[in-house]
Design a protein around this motif. Structure first.
Motif, PDB file in Angstrom:
ATOM      1  N   ASP A  40     -68.679  27.585  66.572  1.00 40.74           N
ATOM      2  CA  ASP A  40     -69.521  28.636  65.992  1.00 40.74           C
ATOM      3  C   ASP A  40     -69.310  30.005  66.645  1.00 40.74           C
ATOM      4  N   TYR A  41     -68.309  30.132  67.508  1.00 39.57           N
ATOM      5  CA  TYR A  41     -68.094  31.400  68.210  1.00 39.57           C
ATOM      6  C   TYR A  41     -67.695  32.508  67.227  1.00 39.57           C
ATOM      7  N   THR A  42     -68.262  33.683  67.452  1.00 33.89           N
ATOM      8  CA  THR A  42     -67.838  34.906  66.770  1.00 33.89           C
ATOM      9  C   THR A  42     -67.828  36.022  67.816  1.00 33.89           C
ATOM     10  N   PRO A  43     -67.088  37.103  67.550  1.00 35.61           N
ATOM     11  CA  PRO A  43     -67.091  38.224  68.504  1.00 35.61           C
ATOM     12  C   PRO A  43     -68.482  38.848  68.676  1.00 35.61           C
ATOM     13  N   ASP A  44     -69.381  38.587  67.736  1.00 35.14           N
ATOM     14  CA  ASP A  44     -70.734  39.136  67.819  1.00 35.14           C
ATOM     15  C   ASP A  44     -71.684  38.269  68.647  1.00 35.14           C
ATOM     16  N   MET A  45     -71.205  37.135  69.140  1.00 32.65           N
ATOM     17  CA  MET A  45     -72.066  36.266  69.933  1.00 32.65           C
ATOM     18  C   MET A  45     -72.573  37.045  71.151  1.00 32.65           C
ATOM     19  N   PRO A  46     -73.864  37.040  71.390  1.00 30.04           N
ATOM     20  CA  PRO A  46     -74.411  37.791  72.528  1.00 30.04           C
ATOM     21  C   PRO A  46     -73.882  37.266  73.861  1.00 30.04           C
ATOM     22  N   ASP A  47     -73.690  38.173  74.792  1.00 29.57           N
ATOM     23  CA  ASP A  47     -73.219  37.795  76.128  1.00 29.57           C
ATOM     24  C   ASP A  47     -74.140  36.756  76.767  1.00 29.57           C
ATOM     25  N   ALA A  48     -75.448  36.908  76.535  1.00 31.78           N
ATOM     26  CA  ALA A  48     -76.407  35.963  77.126  1.00 31.78           C
ATOM     27  C   ALA A  48     -76.136  34.538  76.635  1.00 31.78           C
ATOM     28  N   GLU A  49     -75.789  34.392  75.359  1.00 26.03           N
ATOM     29  CA  GLU A  49     -75.475  33.066  74.810  1.00 26.03           C
ATOM     30  C   GLU A  49     -74.202  32.511  75.444  1.00 26.03           C
ATOM     31  N   ILE A  50     -73.195  33.341  75.577  1.00 27.52           N
ATOM     32  CA  ILE A  50     -71.926  32.911  76.179  1.00 27.52           C
ATOM     33  C   ILE A  50     -72.153  32.482  77.627  1.00 27.52           C
ATOM     34  N   LEU A  51     -72.876  33.292  78.380  1.00 29.84           N
ATOM     35  CA  LEU A  51     -73.151  32.964  79.782  1.00 29.84           C
ATOM     36  C   LEU A  51     -73.965  31.682  79.910  1.00 29.84           C
ATOM     37  N   GLN A  52     -74.927  31.494  79.012  1.00 25.06           N
ATOM     38  CA  GLN A  52     -75.732  30.276  79.039  1.00 25.06           C
ATOM     39  C   GLN A  52     -74.866  29.053  78.782  1.00 25.06           C
ATOM     40  N   ARG A  53     -73.969  29.146  77.815  1.00 21.54           N
ATOM     41  CA  ARG A  53     -73.074  28.031  77.519  1.00 21.54           C
ATOM     42  C   ARG A  53     -72.145  27.736  78.697  1.00 21.54           C
ATOM     43  N   LEU A  54     -71.639  28.778  79.330  1.00 24.12           N
ATOM     44  CA  LEU A  54     -70.775  28.567  80.487  1.00 24.12           C
ATOM     45  C   LEU A  54     -71.542  27.925  81.639  1.00 24.12           C
ATOM     46  N   LEU A  55     -72.778  28.356  81.842  1.00 26.88           N
ATOM     47  CA  LEU A  55     -73.619  27.736  82.871  1.00 26.88           C
ATOM     48  C   LEU A  55     -73.816  26.255  82.561  1.00 26.88           C
ATOM     49  N   GLN A  56     -74.128  25.933  81.320  1.00 24.23           N
ATOM     50  CA  GLN A  56     -74.326  24.527  80.940  1.00 24.23           C
ATOM     51  C   GLN A  56     -73.061  23.706  81.207  1.00 24.23           C
ATOM     52  N   LEU A  57     -71.906  24.246  80.853  1.00 23.37           N
ATOM     53  CA  LEU A  57     -70.648  23.531  81.099  1.00 23.37           C
ATOM     54  C   LEU A  57     -70.427  23.302  82.598  1.00 23.37           C
ATOM     55  N   ASN A  58     -70.691  24.323  83.402  1.00 22.35           N
ATOM     56  CA  ASN A  58     -70.530  24.180  84.846  1.00 22.35           C
ATOM     57  C   ASN A  58     -71.507  23.166  85.422  1.00 22.35           C
ATOM     58  N   LEU A  59     -72.727  23.183  84.943  1.00 25.36           N
ATOM     59  CA  LEU A  59     -73.715  22.212  85.412  1.00 25.36           C
ATOM     60  C   LEU A  59     -73.311  20.797  85.018  1.00 25.36           C
ATOM     61  N   GLN A  60     -72.785  20.633  83.798  1.00 24.31           N
ATOM     62  CA  GLN A  60     -72.318  19.314  83.367  1.00 24.31           C
ATOM     63  C   GLN A  60     -71.196  18.818  84.276  1.00 24.31           C
ATOM     64  N   ARG A  61     -70.293  19.693  84.631  1.00 20.24           N
ATOM     65  CA  ARG A  61     -69.169  19.305  85.486  1.00 20.24           C
ATOM     66  C   ARG A  61     -69.623  18.892  86.873  1.00 20.24           C
ATOM     67  N   THR A  62     -70.691  19.504  87.357  1.00 20.51           N
ATOM     68  CA  THR A  62     -71.182  19.153  88.692  1.00 20.51           C
ATOM     69  C   THR A  62     -72.217  18.038  88.628  1.00 20.51           C
ATOM     70  N   GLY A  63     -72.559  17.594  87.421  1.00 21.54           N
ATOM     71  CA  GLY A  63     -73.515  16.506  87.276  1.00 21.54           C
ATOM     72  C   GLY A  63     -74.954  16.929  87.472  1.00 21.54           C
ATOM     73  N   ARG A  64     -75.212  18.228  87.429  1.00 23.78           N
ATOM     74  CA  ARG A  64     -76.572  18.721  87.607  1.00 23.78           C
ATOM     75  C   ARG A  64     -77.170  19.068  86.254  1.00 23.78           C
TER      76      ARG A  64
END
Length: 169
Positions: A134-158
């Protein structure tokens, strides 16, 4: 499975990607192929290649803007060559003042459409690699950062107590 690299194998593949100086020797105003990256999972190769191609293209466009071939000569002294330095751009007569204005800061302040398009292509390649359909260039930075945080947390098992931006009410 053996690690793979993103370096194109054939001359035809290199030409299709715009590579000119594929042996990574001193540059002559043309661009060296990217240094191969290790890909642990062969199924990730298409995404890695898409990112590499988009990043290479962005770098090539910026480099062409910074040092237009009609404004610069690429030079190297014997001492620089012996020390392993790449060729460096030197302004052709009459272009010294123009070339001094060609900085990344000035480029990004001007933000021409080709630069925006190249960044969007790179962003899309990265988002695709993350599986964000669902990515578009209009995706808010806050949404992108939140998704990246979730991915990092998943990788660390937190777990995160933060709800993704799109789930907030």
């Amino acid at each position: 499975m053996t690690p793979a690299d993103t370096n194109p194998k054939s001359d035809e593949e290199k030409r299709a990607l715009g590579y000119k100086d594929s042996d990574n020797q001193a540059r002559t105003g043309e661009y060296a192929a990217p240094i191969p990256a290790i890909i642990a999972n062969e199924s990730q190769r298409p995404a890695a290649l898409a990112i590499a191609e988009a990043a290479f293209k962005l770098n090539q466009l910026r480099s062409n803007w910074l040092n237009p071939p009609e404004w610069v000569d690429w030079v190297i002294t014997p001492e620089e060559l012996k020390a392993g330095f790449p060729k460096r751009p030197v302004a052709k007569p009459g272009h010294e003042d123009e070339l001094k204005k060609r900085t990344l800061t000035n480029l990004y302040n001007a933000k021409p459409a080709w630069l925006t398009n190249a960044h969007q292509a790179l962003d899309k390649a990265v988002a695709t690699a993350y599986g964000w359909k669902d990515y578009t260039p209009d995706m808010p930075d806050a949404e992108i950062l939140q998704r990246l945080l979730q991915l990092n947390l998943q990788r660390t098992g937190r777990q995160s107590s933060i709800q993704p931006h799109h789930e907030k009410r």
